[in-house]
Motif scaffolding. Sequence first.
Motif, mmCIF file in Angstrom:
data_model
loop_
_atom_site.group_PDB
_atom_site.id
_atom_site.type_symbol
_atom_site.label_atom_id
_atom_site.label_comp_id
_atom_site.label_asym_id
_atom_site.label_seq_id
_atom_site.Cartn_x
_atom_site.Cartn_y
_atom_site.Cartn_z
ATOM 1 N N TYR A 2 0.732 -1.180 -0.051
ATOM 2 C CA TYR A 2 -0.034 0.042 -0.209
ATOM 3 C C TYR A 2 0.952 1.372 -0.237
ATOM 4 C CZ TYR A 2 -3.731 -3.073 1.306
ATOM 5 O OH TYR A 2 -4.656 -4.175 1.256
ATOM 6 N N CYS A 3 0.283 2.426 -0.589
ATOM 7 C CA CYS A 3 1.284 3.589 -0.700
ATOM 8 C C CYS A 3 1.005 4.392 0.788
ATOM 9 C CB CYS A 3 0.225 4.525 -1.617
ATOM 10 S SG CYS A 3 1.288 6.149 -1.576
ATOM 11 N N ARG A 4 2.261 4.801 1.078
ATOM 12 C CA ARG A 4 2.454 5.274 2.443
ATOM 13 C C ARG A 4 1.751 6.658 2.535
ATOM 14 N NH1 ARG A 4 8.462 5.035 4.257
ATOM 15 N NH2 ARG A 4 7.701 4.317 6.390
ATOM 16 N N LYS A 5 1.558 7.258 1.349
ATOM 17 C CA LYS A 5 0.883 8.704 1.420
ATOM 18 C C LYS A 5 -0.787 8.538 1.454
ATOM 19 C CE LYS A 5 1.095 13.300 -0.865
ATOM 20 N NZ LYS A 5 1.869 13.895 -2.004
ATOM 21 N N GLY A 7 -2.437 5.648 0.902
ATOM 22 C CA GLY A 7 -2.963 4.283 1.126
ATOM 23 C C GLY A 7 -3.467 3.301 0.083
ATOM 24 N N CYS A 17 3.443 5.558 -6.944
ATOM 25 C CA CYS A 17 2.107 5.296 -6.654
ATOM 26 C C CYS A 17 1.052 5.519 -8.019
ATOM 27 C CB CYS A 17 1.508 5.846 -5.366
ATOM 28 S SG CYS A 17 -0.299 5.821 -5.102
ATOM 29 N N LYS A 26 10.977 1.317 -0.055
ATOM 30 C CA LYS A 26 10.802 -0.091 0.431
ATOM 31 C C LYS A 26 11.691 -0.043 2.074
ATOM 32 C CE LYS A 26 10.044 -2.670 -3.596
ATOM 33 N NZ LYS A 26 10.227 -3.841 -4.557
#
Length: 155
Positions: A2-5, A7, A17, A26
């Motif tokens: 999932y994207c950290r920014k 989601g 993303c 990573k």
Amino acid sequence: MYCRKCGAKMSDTARFCDSCGEEVKKVRQRSDTQKYEERKIEDAKQSKSKKSKHEKALEELKNPYVIPALGTAILAFGLAIFPWPISWRIGTSLWMRILILCVALLSDYHCTKSRQVNNLYNIQYHYRVQPRMVTIATVLATFTTAVSLFALINM
């Protein structure tokens, strides 16, 4: 993954993303055991470098008083036992005895300083620099000082 920014769900091979364009970072997760092993290896490398630094420091240690102590002790002893020719009339003269005593006392001074430096190195590094040479110079200087004082007193 999932994207950290934002989601959003992404594929495992994505570099950015698809929805927000954020770069994928990573994070390598390590267990406590892995961290401990890495730290253990790093500490072993550091201890090896410390030992080599300590050994290098021991190799570079020099006692600056050993050579003057030995040199002046040999000079005073040589002056005291040298068979001066009678025609020179200096072998038993007062100034020659005083000169021998002064050189012997100078040798005693250098021997004392040499022992002090060796004691300092022994305290700091548990190492002594040329202890036999210092002992030889001390014995020779002490003997020469005693003989020259005896010769000076018994004139």
